[in-house]
Design a protein around this motif. Structure first.
Motif, PDB file in Angstrom:
ATOM      1  N   ALA A 139       0.834  -1.205   0.000  1.00  0.00           N
ATOM      2  CA  ALA A 139       0.000   0.000   0.000  1.00  0.00           C
ATOM      3  C   ALA A 139       0.870   1.257   0.000  1.00  0.00           C
ATOM      4  CB  ALA A 139      -0.940  -0.005   1.205  1.00  0.00           C
ATOM      5  N   PHE A 140       1.901   1.286   0.854  1.00  0.00           N
ATOM      6  CA  PHE A 140       2.813   2.436   0.878  1.00  0.00           C
ATOM      7  C   PHE A 140       3.497   2.618  -0.465  1.00  0.00           C
ATOM      8  CE2 PHE A 140       3.414   2.230   5.720  1.00  0.00           C
ATOM      9  CZ  PHE A 140       2.585   3.313   5.923  1.00  0.00           C
ATOM     10  N   HIS A 141       3.981   1.502  -1.025  1.00  0.00           N
ATOM     11  CA  HIS A 141       4.691   1.575  -2.296  1.00  0.00           C
ATOM     12  C   HIS A 141       3.750   2.067  -3.410  1.00  0.00           C
ATOM     13  CE1 HIS A 141       7.751   0.776  -5.241  1.00  0.00           C
ATOM     14  NE2 HIS A 141       6.897   0.075  -5.953  1.00  0.00           N
ATOM     15  N   SER A 142       2.507   1.581  -3.415  1.00  0.00           N
ATOM     16  CA  SER A 142       1.537   2.016  -4.428  1.00  0.00           C
ATOM     17  C   SER A 142       1.240   3.507  -4.291  1.00  0.00           C
ATOM     18  CB  SER A 142       0.230   1.231  -4.290  1.00  0.00           C
ATOM     19  OG  SER A 142       0.470  -0.134  -4.484  1.00  0.00           O
ATOM     20  N   PHE A 143       1.030   3.957  -3.048  1.00  0.00           N
ATOM     21  CA  PHE A 143       0.771   5.380  -2.821  1.00  0.00           C
ATOM     22  C   PHE A 143       1.946   6.215  -3.309  1.00  0.00           C
ATOM     23  CE2 PHE A 143       1.552   9.081  -0.111  1.00  0.00           C
ATOM     24  CZ  PHE A 143       0.441   9.851  -0.438  1.00  0.00           C
ATOM     25  N   GLU A 144       3.157   5.805  -2.912  1.00  0.00           N
ATOM     26  CA  GLU A 144       4.346   6.578  -3.301  1.00  0.00           C
ATOM     27  C   GLU A 144       4.499   6.597  -4.820  1.00  0.00           C
ATOM     28  OE1 GLU A 144       8.597   6.757  -1.304  1.00  0.00           O
ATOM     29  OE2 GLU A 144       8.384   4.957  -2.545  1.00  0.00           O
ATOM     30  N   TRP A 145       4.328   5.450  -5.450  1.00  0.00           N
ATOM     31  CA  TRP A 145       4.475   5.351  -6.901  1.00  0.00           C
ATOM     32  C   TRP A 145       3.470   6.265  -7.605  1.00  0.00           C
ATOM     33  CZ3 TRP A 145       1.641   3.799 -11.162  1.00  0.00           C
ATOM     34  CH2 TRP A 145       2.361   3.512 -12.315  1.00  0.00           C
ATOM     35  N   LEU A 146       2.195   6.211  -7.193  1.00  0.00           N
ATOM     36  CA  LEU A 146       1.168   7.060  -7.798  1.00  0.00           C
ATOM     37  C   LEU A 146       1.408   8.535  -7.508  1.00  0.00           C
ATOM     38  CD1 LEU A 146      -2.148   5.096  -7.240  1.00  0.00           C
ATOM     39  CD2 LEU A 146      -1.173   5.789  -9.422  1.00  0.00           C
ATOM     40  N   PHE A 147       1.751   8.833  -6.263  1.00  0.00           N
ATOM     41  CA  PHE A 147       1.930  10.224  -5.856  1.00  0.00           C
ATOM     42  C   PHE A 147       3.062  10.886  -6.632  1.00  0.00           C
ATOM     43  CE2 PHE A 147       3.544  13.681  -3.251  1.00  0.00           C
ATOM     44  CZ  PHE A 147       2.370  14.355  -2.954  1.00  0.00           C
ATOM     45  N   ILE A 148       4.195  10.197  -6.762  1.00  0.00           N
ATOM     46  CA  ILE A 148       5.358  10.763  -7.448  1.00  0.00           C
ATOM     47  C   ILE A 148       5.035  11.045  -8.914  1.00  0.00           C
ATOM     48  CG2 ILE A 148       7.739  10.298  -8.198  1.00  0.00           C
ATOM     49  CD1 ILE A 148       7.442  10.958  -5.211  1.00  0.00           C
ATOM     50  N   ARG A 149       4.176  10.248  -9.518  1.00  0.00           N
ATOM     51  CA  ARG A 149       3.844  10.443 -10.927  1.00  0.00           C
ATOM     52  C   ARG A 149       2.717  11.447 -11.153  1.00  0.00           C
ATOM     53  NH1 ARG A 149       6.579   6.345 -10.057  1.00  0.00           N
ATOM     54  NH2 ARG A 149       7.808   5.232 -11.579  1.00  0.00           N
ATOM     55  N   ILE A 150       1.741  11.479 -10.239  1.00  0.00           N
ATOM     56  CA  ILE A 150       0.563  12.330 -10.442  1.00  0.00           C
ATOM     57  C   ILE A 150       0.709  13.705  -9.791  1.00  0.00           C
ATOM     58  CG2 ILE A 150      -1.912  12.509  -9.957  1.00  0.00           C
ATOM     59  CD1 ILE A 150      -2.061   9.486 -10.213  1.00  0.00           C
ATOM     60  N   ALA A 151       1.414  13.777  -8.659  1.00  0.00           N
ATOM     61  CA  ALA A 151       1.520  15.036  -7.906  1.00  0.00           C
ATOM     62  C   ALA A 151       2.053  16.199  -8.746  1.00  0.00           C
ATOM     63  CB  ALA A 151       2.352  14.841  -6.653  1.00  0.00           C
ATOM     64  N   PRO A 152       3.087  16.011  -9.562  1.00  0.00           N
ATOM     65  CA  PRO A 152       3.570  17.155 -10.352  1.00  0.00           C
ATOM     66  C   PRO A 152       2.497  17.716 -11.306  1.00  0.00           C
ATOM     67  CG  PRO A 152       5.221  15.435 -10.320  1.00  0.00           C
ATOM     68  CD  PRO A 152       3.990  14.862  -9.692  1.00  0.00           C
ATOM     69  N   ILE A 153       1.706  16.836 -11.891  1.00  0.00           N
ATOM     70  CA  ILE A 153       0.651  17.287 -12.795  1.00  0.00           C
ATOM     71  C   ILE A 153      -0.409  18.066 -12.008  1.00  0.00           C
ATOM     72  CG2 ILE A 153      -1.202  16.501 -14.343  1.00  0.00           C
ATOM     73  CD1 ILE A 153       0.662  14.049 -14.938  1.00  0.00           C
ATOM     74  N   ILE A 154      -0.811  17.525 -10.858  1.00  0.00           N
ATOM     75  CA  ILE A 154      -1.793  18.206 -10.005  1.00  0.00           C
ATOM     76  C   ILE A 154      -1.231  19.545  -9.532  1.00  0.00           C
ATOM     77  CG2 ILE A 154      -3.041  18.087  -7.812  1.00  0.00           C
ATOM     78  CD1 ILE A 154      -3.214  15.039  -8.250  1.00  0.00           C
ATOM     79  N   LEU A 155       0.047  19.545  -9.153  1.00  0.00           N
ATOM     80  CA  LEU A 155       0.686  20.766  -8.670  1.00  0.00           C
ATOM     81  C   LEU A 155       0.692  21.855  -9.750  1.00  0.00           C
ATOM     82  CD1 LEU A 155       2.042  21.828  -6.109  1.00  0.00           C
ATOM     83  CD2 LEU A 155       4.221  21.099  -7.031  1.00  0.00           C
ATOM     84  N   ILE A 156       0.981  21.482 -10.979  1.00  0.00           N
ATOM     85  CA  ILE A 156       0.949  22.446 -12.084  1.00  0.00           C
ATOM     86  C   ILE A 156      -0.462  22.993 -12.259  1.00  0.00           C
ATOM     87  CG2 ILE A 156       1.156  22.668 -14.606  1.00  0.00           C
ATOM     88  CD1 ILE A 156       3.541  20.674 -14.388  1.00  0.00           C
ATOM     89  N   GLY A 157      -1.471  22.110 -12.204  1.00  0.00           N
ATOM     90  CA  GLY A 157      -2.862  22.548 -12.309  1.00  0.00           C
ATOM     91  C   GLY A 157      -3.248  23.495 -11.179  1.00  0.00           C
ATOM     92  N   LEU A 158      -2.794  23.189  -9.967  1.00  0.00           N
ATOM     93  CA  LEU A 158      -3.089  24.057  -8.822  1.00  0.00           C
ATOM     94  C   LEU A 158      -2.427  25.422  -8.973  1.00  0.00           C
ATOM     95  CD1 LEU A 158      -2.760  21.482  -5.889  1.00  0.00           C
ATOM     96  CD2 LEU A 158      -4.860  22.530  -6.751  1.00  0.00           C
ATOM     97  N   ILE A 159      -1.197  25.444  -9.447  1.00  0.00           N
ATOM     98  CA  ILE A 159      -0.490  26.714  -9.636  1.00  0.00           C
ATOM     99  C   ILE A 159      -1.197  27.558 -10.705  1.00  0.00           C
ATOM    100  CG2 ILE A 159       1.664  27.743 -10.476  1.00  0.00           C
ATOM    101  CD1 ILE A 159       3.120  25.391  -9.023  1.00  0.00           C
ATOM    102  N   ILE A 160      -1.634  26.907 -11.776  1.00  0.00           N
ATOM    103  CA  ILE A 160      -2.399  27.633 -12.802  1.00  0.00           C
ATOM    104  C   ILE A 160      -3.683  28.183 -12.183  1.00  0.00           C
ATOM    105  CG2 ILE A 160      -3.742  27.340 -14.935  1.00  0.00           C
ATOM    106  CD1 ILE A 160      -1.535  25.336 -15.830  1.00  0.00           C
ATOM    107  N   GLY A 161      -4.358  27.363 -11.377  1.00  0.00           N
ATOM    108  CA  GLY A 161      -5.569  27.811 -10.701  1.00  0.00           C
ATOM    109  C   GLY A 161      -5.317  28.996  -9.778  1.00  0.00           C
ATOM    110  N   ILE A 162      -4.194  28.974  -9.079  1.00  0.00           N
ATOM    111  CA  ILE A 162      -3.832  30.086  -8.184  1.00  0.00           C
ATOM    112  C   ILE A 162      -3.694  31.372  -8.996  1.00  0.00           C
ATOM    113  CG2 ILE A 162      -1.986  31.023  -6.735  1.00  0.00           C
ATOM    114  CD1 ILE A 162      -1.599  28.114  -5.702  1.00  0.00           C
TER     115      ILE A 162
END
Length: 169
Positions: A139-162
């Motif tokens: 579960a930890f490994h799956s979360f980390e794997w998904l987070f590392i790949r998806i977080a940058p995309i979400i972060l870019i979207g959030l910054i654009i939203g800001i």
């Protein structure tokens, strides 16, 4: 006040939103927005609503005013201006709330990212012979794997939203 009065008078006359919309030559969504307080009719439309519902404009606005017609239009204009200012203020508050929510989400993502880097995947050294630890490690490994790949995309979207929700001068 106005939104409740339009709805109550419309219902007392036995009209649906659709029927009132047809009589006023607007779409049903316009009536719905008026009744929800998301928008307000202009002075001319308010007069049309008054005529259609056979109700004085002063009753729609929530007051009994016995002034001349020019004073009625002036009063209506003033009340509509106040309502528009209230709607504007509410929209500004919503914009601020969304803006700070986006900033908070950016901070949370950055904190999680930093925590993952500092922890350096400690679950990789666990003894996976215990089934509970194995499930937890996966579960930890799956979360980390998904987070590392998806977080940058979400972060870019959030910054654009800001940037899109910042106050424009």
């Amino acid at each position: 006040m106005l939104k409740n009065n339009i709805k109550a008078i419309r219902k007392s006359k036995g009209l649906s939103q659709e029927e009132l919309a047809v009589k006023l030559n607007v779409v049903r969504q316009t009536i719905s927005k008026w009744e929800q307080g998301l928008s307000v009719p202009d002075a001319e439309m308010l007069t049309s609503i008054s005529e259609t519902l056979e109700t004085p404009v002063s009753t729609l606005l929530g007051e009994n005013i016995t002034e001349s017609k020019t004073d009625d239009l002036k009063t209506i204009s003033e009340k509509l201006e106040i309502i528009n200012l209230q709607l504007s203020k509410r929209n500004e508050e919503k914009r601020k709330m969304v803006h700070w929510l986006l900033i908070s989400l950016c901070i949370i993502i950055i904190i999680i990212f930093i925590a993952l880097v500092l922890l350096n995947s400690p679950y990789l050294n666990w003894d996976y012979s215990n089934p509970e630890k194995a499930v937890l490690g996966v579960a930890f490994h799956s979360f980390e794997w998904l987070f590392i790949r998806i977080a940058p995309i979400i972060l870019i979207g959030l910054i654009i939203g800001i940037f899109l929700t910042r106050k424009k001068d």
